[in-house]
Design a protein around this motif. Structure first.
Motif, PDB file in Angstrom:
ATOM      1  N   TYR B  95       6.147  -5.046  -1.457  1.00 16.67           N
ATOM      2  CA  TYR B  95       5.254  -4.537  -0.425  1.00 16.67           C
ATOM      3  C   TYR B  95       3.812  -5.008  -0.590  1.00 16.67           C
ATOM      4  CZ  TYR B  95       2.603  -1.322   2.463  1.00 16.67           C
ATOM      5  OH  TYR B  95       1.722  -0.794   3.366  1.00 16.67           O
ATOM      6  N   PRO B  96       3.237  -4.924  -1.802  1.00 16.29           N
ATOM      7  CA  PRO B  96       1.845  -5.370  -1.942  1.00 16.29           C
ATOM      8  C   PRO B  96       1.632  -6.838  -1.591  1.00 16.29           C
ATOM      9  CG  PRO B  96       2.445  -4.040  -3.815  1.00 16.29           C
ATOM     10  CD  PRO B  96       3.708  -4.269  -3.042  1.00 16.29           C
ATOM     11  N   ASN B 102      -0.779 -10.364   4.757  1.00 18.59           N
ATOM     12  CA  ASN B 102      -1.317  -9.982   6.068  1.00 18.59           C
ATOM     13  C   ASN B 102      -2.829  -9.960   6.080  1.00 18.59           C
ATOM     14  OD1 ASN B 102       1.245  -9.661   7.031  1.00 18.59           O
ATOM     15  ND2 ASN B 102       1.316  -7.462   6.594  1.00 18.59           N
ATOM     16  N   SER B 103      -3.429  -9.602   4.943  1.00 18.49           N
ATOM     17  CA  SER B 103      -4.887  -9.470   4.907  1.00 18.49           C
ATOM     18  C   SER B 103      -5.584 -10.784   4.633  1.00 18.49           C
ATOM     19  CB  SER B 103      -5.301  -8.477   3.819  1.00 18.49           C
ATOM     20  OG  SER B 103      -4.527  -7.317   3.912  1.00 18.49           O
ATOM     21  N   SER B 156      -2.357  -0.015   3.424  1.00 18.11           N
ATOM     22  CA  SER B 156      -1.983  -1.251   4.106  1.00 18.11           C
ATOM     23  C   SER B 156      -3.162  -2.194   4.307  1.00 18.11           C
ATOM     24  CB  SER B 156      -1.349  -0.923   5.460  1.00 18.11           C
ATOM     25  OG  SER B 156      -2.292  -0.226   6.255  1.00 18.11           O
ATOM     26  N   ASP B 157      -4.347  -1.731   4.130  1.00 17.38           N
ATOM     27  CA  ASP B 157      -5.472  -2.659   4.200  1.00 17.38           C
ATOM     28  C   ASP B 157      -6.239  -2.597   2.890  1.00 17.38           C
ATOM     29  OD1 ASP B 157      -8.213  -0.932   5.856  1.00 17.38           O
ATOM     30  OD2 ASP B 157      -6.841  -0.282   4.276  1.00 17.38           O
ATOM     31  N   LEU B 158      -7.057  -3.534   2.673  1.00 21.51           N
ATOM     32  CA  LEU B 158      -7.672  -3.676   1.367  1.00 21.51           C
ATOM     33  C   LEU B 158      -9.091  -3.162   1.336  1.00 21.51           C
ATOM     34  CD1 LEU B 158      -6.330  -7.171   0.352  1.00 21.51           C
ATOM     35  CD2 LEU B 158      -5.515  -4.945  -0.358  1.00 21.51           C
ATOM     36  N   GLY B 159      -9.503  -2.408   2.294  1.00 21.99           N
ATOM     37  CA  GLY B 159     -10.872  -1.904   2.250  1.00 21.99           C
ATOM     38  C   GLY B 159     -11.544  -2.091   3.585  1.00 21.99           C
ATOM     39  N   PHE B 169      -8.815  -7.511  -3.245  1.00 18.09           N
ATOM     40  CA  PHE B 169      -7.975  -8.707  -3.240  1.00 18.09           C
ATOM     41  C   PHE B 169      -7.903  -9.287  -4.637  1.00 18.09           C
ATOM     42  CE2 PHE B 169      -6.173 -10.813   0.445  1.00 18.09           C
ATOM     43  CZ  PHE B 169      -5.621 -11.946  -0.093  1.00 18.09           C
ATOM     44  N   ASN B 170      -9.064  -9.430  -5.260  1.00 20.67           N
ATOM     45  CA  ASN B 170      -9.117  -9.971  -6.616  1.00 20.67           C
ATOM     46  C   ASN B 170      -8.323  -9.132  -7.594  1.00 20.67           C
ATOM     47  OD1 ASN B 170     -10.795 -12.375  -7.536  1.00 20.67           O
ATOM     48  ND2 ASN B 170     -11.984 -11.549  -5.852  1.00 20.67           N
ATOM     49  N   PHE B 171      -8.504  -7.852  -7.480  1.00 22.89           N
ATOM     50  CA  PHE B 171      -7.832  -6.944  -8.398  1.00 22.89           C
ATOM     51  C   PHE B 171      -6.323  -7.047  -8.257  1.00 22.89           C
ATOM     52  CE2 PHE B 171      -6.828  -3.487 -10.945  1.00 22.89           C
ATOM     53  CZ  PHE B 171      -6.061  -2.574 -10.254  1.00 22.89           C
TER      54      PHE B 171
END
Lengths: 633, 202
Positions: B95-96, B102-103, B156-159, B169-171
């Protein structure tokens, strides 16, 4: 006094100290920098740092680290194994897939300085040691030497359990050269090198890398000397020269032997003309007449052509103009046998003239056709084809069915004539007369049947041969010759017997000759209901360009539907330039023109699609351009 | 002997397993290469402040799974357990990785197209490996079938803002990079254990 002494001592020490240190500045140490950490086998690792300025004072360095998930601070225990300014983490202290946060502290008398922390994980700092025990030997492959290099992985790396996976790279060069030749080896520990210079000295090195990590250093050199496997370079050249000389000699000798064949091959002789039956020698000898004599075909009509007033006509073209065709189509009970061309717009064939002649109609208008005699003619017609009198055969066939003036033949011919149609009889007779002008394809199939039923060998093909006969006199009991004879005649001759009374126009008109592009036209119909023909005037030739034999189709036969089958010739497309052409399209896709079909729209000056002929049309064809097709019942 | 360990009592196609493991190792190798490249590419653009505020690796959603931390531990673990660990990790990232993929287009990064491509490729490799390991584990015994659930709670979104997007994203990529290395290492250990007939490989 003791106190004084102590104070004086301190004072002097300070003074000395000050004097000693004059010119130097002391400070806290500069910040050290952690440069890199490396793990050779994923079991231990070492970190190195770069000290900053020491501030003029002795500085000590200490490394502290924290492991992921714990706040406990550890201190490095081994500062020596890795060399100066290093810290070695042994197996007990090393964990993989665990984040290390490492810091180095520099301390001197005046203070301390902390380096920036470094976060590392053992899995991405792997750099193995170089491979060990590189061994290069010279092997022999059928007299040609090659090198085989073999090595071992670095000692500490545990490849056997799969904990670490290594791939290798080898490089080689001649001793005196500068550039290396690099070979990627993969996971194997053996490698072969070919293509060696005889007597050369080679230097080989090897290195390795983990699947996801850094390359190791190159191993130490290994030197190897390749033996001389070319015994003597000079003798090799001599051998080569001798061999090539021999080859050259052999080739030139072969060439000399086959010079003539080669000449024929490269420069073939120009072929001479080849005419069947043509004797070149005779021709050369000058007796051209003899030479050409051999080409003569016996029974060529040319020779038997009589120069009497008999006309030789190869064909008569029938033409139905378009507008009349439409009119004709409307009538319902067209006789099966009445044939009508599909596209009767125009006729590229000068045959139109024969029935286009006004004189015919005018002459005929006064005559009454005797329809009663038609029955007898039925039989005759079959023969009449070969022999003579055609004509009212159509009438026989047609008349029973002809209730209301049907078909149709040259409507244009009749256009000026309406005033003449005082009676139905007249009309019918005229129409019949028209029909008689039809070319052979117009023969109704049932007309043909009695003709064909005979045991004679006169097959349908003969019908299509050279000539057309045409007879308007139904009363004449011309007995045809036996069919075989007639057939023979047909084949051999193209003749039209013109009844008495025909007078050929004198020399003003050209007499039609066989195979000429001249035509006859119907001049008139005489009192005996015979057609009087005359050769067409030359102006017709201009009007109707006709290629010899190209616009005609040969009658192939009659099929079961009582349909006349014609052969369509390939070259039909060439015909039409000057006038709109009638086109008989081949609806069946076969090479026949089927007359039983409903006529198609006439196309103006279109060229029929060329269709390969099954049989070569030789001479005397039905002009399909002027064919009429009978609409189906 | 190792082959017997790898085969279940009922069905055993010993000859297949080394080959399958070899293929699986190659796939996991490729998977880690991709994640490594991606992590390094994004890390270079992260400003210093981002590095500081980035969550600790212990915050990875898979850190709750106990895995061997050195060679001795790893070599003592049974093959089935190793397989189970590898499969659990792989499944936890399904999932991640989709979220990352997607992001990627919304990422404020100059080479987001190449990043997006790599992520898609990575996703594909991950799916293929998952299928392959399902087959393999079927031949290896019941323990290999155990899957630990490691839920991802990142959303579902990264921020919302640009900086947090980049940091997250980096993490995520750093966590993925490590876990994919784990999977690769486990499979390669298994490969060498099964490849008794091919000493050249190990």
């Amino acid at each position: 006094m003791m106190k004084n002494d102590g104070g004086v001592r301190v004072f002097w020490l300070l003074l000395l100290f000050l004097l000693y240190t004059r010119g130097k500045s002391f400070s806290v140490p500069g910040k050290p920098t952690l440069t890199r950490c490396r793990s050779p086998e994923k079991e231990t690792f070492t970190c190195w740092w770069e000290p900053g300025s020491d501030g003029g004072l002795p500085t000590t360095y200490k490394l502290y680290y924290r492991k992921e998930g714990s706040e406990k601070e550890y201190q490095c225990t081994d500062y020596h194994t890795g060399g100066k300014n290093s810290c070695f983490f042994n197996k007990n202290d090393t964990s993989i897939w665990v984040n290390y946060n490492i810091t180095v502290v520099a301390t001197n008398a005046l203070g301390q300085a902390l380096s920036d922390p470094l976060n590392i994980d053992v899995y991405f700092i792997v750099e193995p040691n170089p491979p060990e025990n590189l061994n290069v030997t010279i092997q022999n492959d059928k007299g040609w030497p090659f090198l085989r290099a073999s090595w071992d992985p670095p000692t500490k790396a545990d490849t056997r359990s799969g904990w670490i996976t290594l791939i290798y790279e080898l490089r080689i060069k001649l001793e005196e050269e500068d550039e290396w030749e690099i070979h990627h080896v993969g996971q194997q520990k053996v490698f072969n090198i070919f293509g060696l210079q005889s007597g050369g000295t080679y230097v080989i090195q090897i290195r390795c890398k983990p699947d996801h990590g850094f390359w190791s250093e190159w191993s130490d050199d290994v030197q190897v000397v390749v033996p001389n496997y070319f015994p003597n370079k000079r003798s090799a050249w001599v051998l080569l020269m001798v061999f090539s000389g021999m080859v050259f000699l052999i080739l030139s000798w072969l060439l000399h032997l086959n010079s003539r064949n080669l000449k024929h091959c490269i420069l073939p002789p120009v072929p001479g003309p080849k005419i069947k039956g043509f004797d070149q020698k005779l021709h050369k000898s000058g007796k051209s007449v003899d030479a050409f004599k051999s080409l003569e075909v016996p029974d060529f009509p040319h020779h038997t052509f009589s120069k009497s007033e008999d006309f030789l006509v190869e064909y008569i073209e029938v033409y139905v103009p378009e507008e009349q065709e439409l009119m004709l189509e409307k009538s319902n009970n067209l006789h099966n046998g009445c044939l009508k061309s599909e596209s009767s717009v125009s006729d590229c064939d000068s045959g139109r003239g024969s029935c286009d002649s006004h004189t015919l109609l005018l002459d005929k208008s006064g005559h009454q056709t005797n329809t009663q005699d038609s029955q007898t003619d039925e039989q005759k017609h079959g023969e009449a084809l070969q022999g003579e009198n055609l004509a009212y055969t159509h009438q026989d066939m047609v008349s029973p069915d002809m209730s209301a003036g049907r078909v149709k033949t040259w409507p244009s011919v009749f256009s000026p004539l309406p005033q003449n149609r005082s009676t139905v009889d007249q009309t019918s007779s005229i129409e019949i007369a028209k029909q008689h002008c039809l070319s052979d394809s117009l023969l109704p199939s049932d007309f043909l049947t009695p003709y064909h039923s005979p045991p004679g060998h006169c097959t349908r093909e003969h019908l299509g041969s050279n000539y057309w006969e045409f007879d308007f006199g139904n009363k004449q009991p011309h007995l045809t010759q036996p069919q075989t004879e007639a057939c023979h005649q047909i084949q051999a001759h193209s003749e039209i017997n013109i009844n008495t009374g025909v007078k050929a126009e004198p020399a003003a008109h050209k007499f039609p000759t066989p195979r000429s592009n001249e035509y006859v036209e119907v001049q008139r119909i005489n009192e005996e209901d015979s057609v009087v023909l005359r050769p067409v005037a030359s102006n017709y030739d201009k009007l109707f360009e006709m290629q010899q034999g190209e616009d005609y189709s040969r009658v192939k036969g009659v099929d079961s539907d009582n349909v006349l089958l014609l052969l369509q010739k390939e070259a039909m497309e060439e015909e039409m330039n000057m006038c709109p052409c009638e086109q008989l399209t081949d609806t069946t896709g076969a090479h026949y023109t089927r007359f039983a079909r409903s006529p198609e729209k006439p196309t103006a000056c279109t060229h029929p699609t060329p269709q390969p002929l099954e049989e070569r049309v030789v001479n005397g064809y039905v002009d399909t351009a002027t064919m009429f097709t009978m609409p189906p019942y | 002997l190792p082959q017997r360990l790898l085969c279940s009592a009922l069905m055993c196609k010993a000859v297949d397993i080394p080959d399958l493991l070899d293929r699986a190792s190659q796939r996991s190798d490729k998977l880690h290469s991709l994640s490594n490249m991606l992590a390094l590419e994004l890390e270079s653009d992260l400003p210093a402040i981002g590095r500081v505020t980035m969550p600790r690796p212990a915050m990875c959603h898979t850190s709750s799974l106990l895995t061997p931390n050195d060679k001795e531990q790893a070599l003592q673990v049974s093959e089935s357990t190793l397989m189970s660990l590898a499969r659990s990790l792989l499944k936890a990232w399904q999932y991640p990785v989709g979220v990352l993929s997607n992001s990627a287009n919304l990422l404020p990064h100059q080479s987001k197209a190449s990043i997006s491509n790599k992520l898609q490729e990575l996703q594909e490799h991950s799916r293929n490996l998952e299928d392959g390991l399902d087959v393999l584990s079927g031949k290896m015994g019941p323990t290999a079938q155990i899957l630990s659930t490691l839920p991802y709670r990142g959303g579902s979104d990264l921020g919302q803002d640009k900086m947090s997007k980049l940091i997250n994203f980096n993490f995520l990529l750093s966590c993925l990079r490590r876990d994919s290395h784990k999977i690769d290492s486990f499979l390669k250990v298994l490969r060498c254990r099964a490849a008794n007939m091919q000493p050249n490989l190990c």
